[in-house]
Each structure stands twice: as structure tokens, then as C-alpha cells.
Design an enzyme around this catalytic site. Structure first.
Site, PDB file in Angstrom:
ATOM      1  N   HIS A 176       0.828  -1.192   0.000  1.00 56.71           N
ATOM      2  CA  HIS A 176       0.000   0.000   0.000  1.00 56.71           C
ATOM      3  C   HIS A 176       0.869   1.251   0.000  1.00 56.71           C
ATOM      4  CE1 HIS A 176      -2.830   2.833   2.360  1.00 56.71           C
ATOM      5  NE2 HIS A 176      -3.106   2.921   1.066  1.00 56.71           N
TER       6      HIS A 176
ATOM      7  N   CYS B 136      -0.154   0.602   9.661  1.00 60.18           N
ATOM      8  CA  CYS B 136      -0.353   1.974   9.176  1.00 60.18           C
ATOM      9  C   CYS B 136      -1.791   2.202   8.714  1.00 60.18           C
ATOM     10  CB  CYS B 136       0.607   2.283   8.042  1.00 60.18           C
ATOM     11  SG  CYS B 136       2.321   2.276   8.563  1.00 60.18           S
ATOM     12  N   HIS B 137      -2.289   1.326   7.815  1.00 60.98           N
ATOM     13  CA  HIS B 137      -3.628   1.552   7.283  1.00 60.98           C
ATOM     14  C   HIS B 137      -4.480   0.300   7.345  1.00 60.98           C
ATOM     15  CE1 HIS B 137      -1.023   4.628   5.438  1.00 60.98           C
ATOM     16  NE2 HIS B 137      -2.040   5.415   5.741  1.00 60.98           N
ATOM     17  N   GLY B 138      -4.011  -0.712   8.083  1.00 62.44           N
ATOM     18  CA  GLY B 138      -4.853  -1.868   8.353  1.00 62.44           C
ATOM     19  C   GLY B 138      -5.016  -2.845   7.210  1.00 62.44           C
TER      20      GLY B 138
ATOM     21  N   PRO C  61      -6.503  -1.658   2.424  1.00 64.52           N
ATOM     22  CA  PRO C  61      -6.300  -0.855   1.214  1.00 64.52           C
ATOM     23  C   PRO C  61      -5.231  -1.377   0.254  1.00 64.52           C
ATOM     24  CG  PRO C  61      -5.265   0.207   3.079  1.00 64.52           C
ATOM     25  CD  PRO C  61      -5.949  -0.995   3.621  1.00 64.52           C
TER      26      PRO C  61
END
Lengths: 67, 206, 335
Positions: B151, B170-172, B185
Site C-alpha cells: 500500500h 499503518c492503514h490496516g 487498502p
């Protein structure tokens, strides 16, 4: 003799395009021949001095476990 | 290109100008005349000389260009560090090891039998980045991949996430036990570096 | 034009003194007129070029006197004895390094020199294929420990060496090296053959040039040793090579000079590992370019042949009894 030179002239040299092709192909062949030849001369001048000449002695010792 | 032979030429030149015929004489070029019979022989010689010069010159040009291009490739000290050798015997089953390779973390997972089974049985055709487990490993028990989230480049945490694999904090993004993206993501699976097993219990990455 | 003005000025005697300088110039450049009254004033003809030459030589001599001479700040003892020239086989333009000697030389370096001198620019990987096999080099690298990259906590650990590592230095840094050696820094040997005047000859002479005891009258400071080849003659390094100090694996007798020769050749390799390839490439290039030169001379002659072999024929016009030029007015007669 004349027949051969006529053939070579008409086949390779007559047209500019084939002449150019002949030159480049022969350049390639010339390079390979020159590299091989000069390597051979160089190795014969320096026989026994280069690593590949003495390598066998030291590879033999460790030959069993690797390579 | 004139194909006239020397013998065809008239012995003397008749000038069109009035009254000058007696005063004009052509000097002899016999010394320069081609002695061989055909004209292909001398032509062959000429083309051979010119052609050989062209061939040698192109050799030199090629060597010069090649030297400049070789100059741009990676130097020997960089190439020497481009490969990393890891002793696999030190990694017990069911453990992760992170090593550094070319400045990036590399995950090495010694997978258990059940993990291998889980990775292989997953219906991969419907995943976001469909890839079978067999495409991602050389030996099923060793999963080796770059530890960089596809990502935005964070380093995922091992043995975490909803699918028993890796989880990027960081963004799962959730990765499964084969490093495939399952949730979150990230668009792609974790990247697989080039590696091979030169002998039992050893891996060379790079 | 010039000739005529010279003639005119020579004829009028009064003008001689008025413009002597311009007269000599014009006369010296007019060869035809000088024969007329040459002998008397020939010294004047030669005065200007002779004077100019003398001035030029004088200027060069004066300049050389001022700036050209070597200034010797040091006495010969401080310069050090010039090393003997030895016929090194590997310095010949068609010879490679003797790799057997390199292997012996590396053994000498490792067993003798390496206790003080580093060889920091040589990685283990460059030993592969020149001095040892891959396995030997790997085994040698693993004898030493190197720092790993910082781990998650930012701490480094020790790991065995790899082929990409460089040969270890005996001291942590220059200060540690000085402290251990009485303030003298053992220089890094990686480029030593290139870095010293005399190259191989100097290093061989230095290693074998220690006398039994310093000659009478030589002042050897405390803690130094006498070596005539070292600039200043006082060297911190003592003689290290003695007969049979190392035992060569190929059973070459390990005399002092044999070891010095081997280690010098090895250091030459360390400084110029590309030498073999360079020499080979060099004479290949020479071979190709000489053929190319000969060919281009041939092609030039070939291309110029039509122009070089042309013949110009000139048939003079028919002469009559009274040529047309005789009817023209003569330019000289009028004036």
C-alpha cells in the site's frame, strides 16, 4: 579464380546494402577470432603465471565438499 | 561508373576546336593501367581494404560504447552485497525471521504443516490479487517475501491480522499466511524476491 | 618592392645613419641586393638575428637561474638512498602477475605485516580468482567478526565475515595505531606501491635494506631503526623479515629476499589488481589500431590516386619571329 572472385564480388560487394552487411557480419566474426586468438597468445606468454594455471592445485584439496 | 576498358579509348583525342588537332596529344597512362585481365580482381582488393577498415573501426566503436555502458552498471562492491546467504537451520518451525537485504526487510517464515495446508486450500481465484500458494513459494515450508506493505510501504507485523499472517499497522491491510492481500487498502500481495536454495538448509536471496 | 627600397637606401649614403634599423631588416630579407655590396656590411646583416638570439638565450638562462633550478630542501640522507632497480618480471609489458607469488606474498602479509599494517581497501571477494578459491576465501572471511546492521533496537551485533567484507585492520583507528607504535602510524598498504617513489624497488629495498648495525657516524634517534632507503634513514619499523620466518605451503625456501619479493609483488597486486587485464587490453588495442592505421594509409592513397596520377599537358603557343610582347612599352626604360 576469376569465377570465384566474380561470384564474391557480385554476391557481397556489388550492392551497398550487402557490402555493409558483409562488413558488420565480418566485424562480428573478426572480433570473436581476434579475442580467441589474442587470449591464446596471452596465455601462452604467461603460462604458469595466471591463477587458472595454478587453480587446480587448490581446488583439488577442497573438492570433496563443494562444487 | 564507367565500364570502358583502356583499349576502347582512341589513341589520340580529336579536339572539336579548329586548328588545334595537331597540338593536342594525350599522355600515356600505361604505367597506371590495370595489369590483370578482369576488373573484378582489383575491385575486390579495393573493397576488401575499405571493408576491413570499416569492420575494424566498428569493432573499436563497439568496444568504446560498450565500455561506457558497462561503466553505468553496478560496481563490484555493490554486486557483492546484492546477495544474502541465510542459514535456515537456525529458524525453528512456526517462526518468523526478518533480515535486511538491499536496505529492505525480508520476511522468512518457517511454516508449519497446518499453515501450508491453510495457504494451499484457500480459494485464491477470488482474491484481489489472485495467486496460488504454489506460485509464491519454492519449498512450501519456506515463505520468503519482501516485508514492505504494497500500500504505502510500511513494514507489516508478523503473526497478526484477521488471516493469521501479517498485519500492516499503518492503514490496516491484512495478509494471509501466504502473504496475499485479503483485507484493507493494499492492492497487491507482498512481493517475492528472487532466491534459491543452493544446498540443504541454506537460502541465497538475490 | 623591398629589394628596390634597399637598393635605393644603399645608394644614398646619408640615409644609412638615419634609419639603420629599417635598413638592416630590409636588406637581410632581400637576398638579391646583399650580393651587390654585401661583404663590407655583412656584420650588420647578422647583428640583429645574433643579438636577438643572444637576448633570447640570455632571457632563458636568467629565468632558469631564478626559477628553474631544483631547490634541495633536504640532504641526501634525508632524501633516502635511491632504491636499486630490479628486473621485476611482472612489470614487463607483456607479463601478468605470477599468481603463485601473489599467494605466497599474501601469506607473508597475513603472517608478518598484518600485525601492524592494514590492507583496508582489499575485500575478500577480490582474493577469489586471483589468490584463493571461493571456499578458502569464505573460510578466511569467517575467521573475523564484523558489525551487523543495526537491529530494531539500534544496536549492532557481531557476525562472521562474508566475501563482501574488507580485510580487517589491526587497529581500531589511527590514534590506536599510533598509541601502540610509539607515535608512529603504520601506513595502510593497499596502495603503497603506487604511493612511494620507486614503487616495487623501494619496498623491496626497504624490506631487505636493514644493515646489521648503523654505519659509523649515523645518528639514530631513540626508538627508531636505521634504514638507508627510508627518507631520513630513521624508520620506526624494525627489520621484520628473517630467513625461514614463514613456512610456504608450496615449499619455496623462505629466504628474506624471497619473502620480500613475494610480498612486494602482492602489494603491487593490491595497488593495481587490474594490471593483468589492462596490459592485455592495451596490446590488443595497439594491434587493432596499427592495422587500422596501415589500412587507412592504403585507403588514403587509393582515394587520392586519380588526382596524384593525373598529367597536365602544356603545349606552348607557336613562337613567331617578333613576339607580341616586344611591341609593348617597357616599364623600366621610362623611369
Amino acid at each position: 579464380m576469376a569465377g570465384l572472385s566474380d561470384f564474391v564480388y557480385n554476391t557481397f560487394l556489388r550492392r551497398n546494402f550487402t557490402m555493409l552487411g558483409t562488413v558488420f557480419v565480418s566485424a562480428f566474426a573478426l572480433q570473436m577470432a581476434f579475442d580467441t586468438g589474442s587470449d591464446r597468445i596471452w596465455d601462452s606468454i604467461n603460462r604458469g603465471r595466471q591463477w587458472k594455471d595454478i587453480k587446480a592445485k587448490y581446488v583439488q584439496a577442497a573438492e570433496d565438499d563443494d562444487e | 561508373m564507367q565500364t570502358r576498358n583502356a583499349s576502347d579509348a582512341p589513341a589520340s583525342f580529336n579536339s572539336p576546336f579548329k586548328g588545334s588537332a595537331s597540338s593536342t596529344s594525350i599522355p600515356s597512362f600505361a604505367a597506371y593501367r590495370n595489369k590483370s585481365k578482369g576488373e573484378n580482381g582489383p575491385k575486390m582488393m579495393q573493397y576488401f581494404m575499405v571493408g576491413t577498415m570499416g569492420a575494424l573501426a566498428s569493432l573499436g566503436a563497439k568496444a568504446t560504447v560498450q565500455d561506457f555502458l558497462v561503466n553505468m552498471s553496478a560496481s563490484a562492491d555493490v554486486l557483492a552485497q546484492a546477495k544474502v546467504e541465510i542459514d535456515l537451520a537456525a529458524i525453528p518451525e512456526g517462526k518468523n525471521v526478518i533480515i535486511k537485504w538491499r536496505g529492505k526487510p525480508v520476511f522468512i517464515r518457517h511454516r508449519t504443516e497446518s499453515e501450508i495446508k491453510e495457504a494451499e486450500d484457500t480459494k485464491w481465484e477470488s482474491l484481489r490479487d489472485p495467486q496460488s500458494d504454489a506460485d509464491r513459494v519454492q519449498k512450501p515450508e519456506w515463505l520468503i517475501m519482501l516485508g514492505v506493505c504494497t500500500h504505502l510501504g510500511c513494514v507489516p507485523i508478523g503473526e497478526a491480522g484477521d488471516f493469521g499472517g501479517w498485519f500492516c499497522p499503518c492503514h490496516g491491510s491484512h495478509y494471509d499466511i501466504s502473504g496475499r492481500i485479503r483485507k484493507g487498502p493494499a492492492p497487491l500481495n507482498l512481493e517475492i524476491p528472487q532466491y534459491d536454495f543452493p544446498e540443504e538448509g541454506k537460502v541465497v536471496i538475490g | 618592392m623591398l629589394a628596390r627600397s634597399a637598393l635605393r637606401s644603399a645608394r644614398s649614403a646619408g640615409a644609412v645613419a638615419r634609419n639603420a634599423a629599417s635598413k638592416t631588416t630590409s636588406r637581410s630579407s632581400s637576398t638579391s641586393s646583399s650580393t651587390a655590396e654585401g661583404a663590407a656590411s655583412s656584420w650588420k646583416t647578422n647583428a640583429l638575428p645574433a643579438g636577438a638570439t643572444a637576448f633570447a638565450i640570455g632571457t632563458v638562462a636568467w629565468y632558469y637561474h631564478l626559477y628553474g633550478r631544483n631547490v634541495d630542501a633536504m640532504t641526501p640522507a634525508e632524501e633516502g638512498l635511491h632504491p636499486t632497480s630490479y628486473p621485476w618480471a611482472h612489470e614487463k609489458w607483456h607479463k601478468t602477475f605470477d599468481h603463485q607469488a601473489l599467494r605466497r606474498g599474501f601469506q607473508v602479509y597475513r603472517e608478518v605485516c598484518a600485525s601492524c599494517h592494514s590492507l583496508a581497501r582489499i575485500p575478500y571477494r577480490s582474493l577469489v580468482g586471483t589468490i584463493m578459491t571461493v571456499d578458502e576465501a569464505k573460510a578466511l572471511a569467517e575467521e573475523n567478526e564484523y558489525d551487523t546492521e543495526p537491529n530494531d533496537e539500534g544496536e549492532t551485533e557481531k557476525r562472521p565475515g562474508k566475501l563482501s567484507d574488507y580485510l580487517p585492520s589491526p587497529y581500531k583507528n589511527d590514534e590506536a595505531a599510533r598509541a601502540a607504535n610509539n607515535g608512529a602510524l603504520p601506513p595502510d598498504l593497499s596502495l603503497m606501491v603506487k604511493a612511494r617513489h620507486g614503487g616495487c624497488n623501494y619496498i623491496f629495498s626497504l624490506l631487505t635494506g636493514y644493515p646489521e648495525e648503523p654505519p659509523a657516524g649515523a645518528v639514530v634517534p631513540e626508538g627508531l631503526n636505521f634504514n638507508p632507503y627510508f627518507p631520513g634513514t630513521g624508520i620506526a619499523m624494525a627489520r621484520v623479515l628473517y630467513d625461514d620466518l614463514v613456512e610456504y605451503e608450496d615449499e619455496t625456501p623462505a629466504t628474506t629476499s624471497q619473502m620480500a619479493k613475494d610480498v612486494t609483488e602482492f602489494l603491487n597486486w593490491a595497488a593495481e589488481p587490474e594490471m593483468d587485464e589492462r596490459k592485455k587490453m592495451g596490446w590488443k588495442v595497439l594491434a587493432v589500431t596499427s592495422v587500422l592505421t596501415a589500412l587507412s594509409v592504403w585507403v588514403k592513397r587509393y582515394k587520392w590516386a586519380p588526382i596524384k596520377t593525373r598529367k597536365l599537358v602544356y603545349t606552348p603557343p607557336i613562337q613567331t619571329k617578333s613576339p607580341i610582347t616586344s611591341k609593348l612599352p617597357k616599364p623600366d626604360q621610362k623611369s
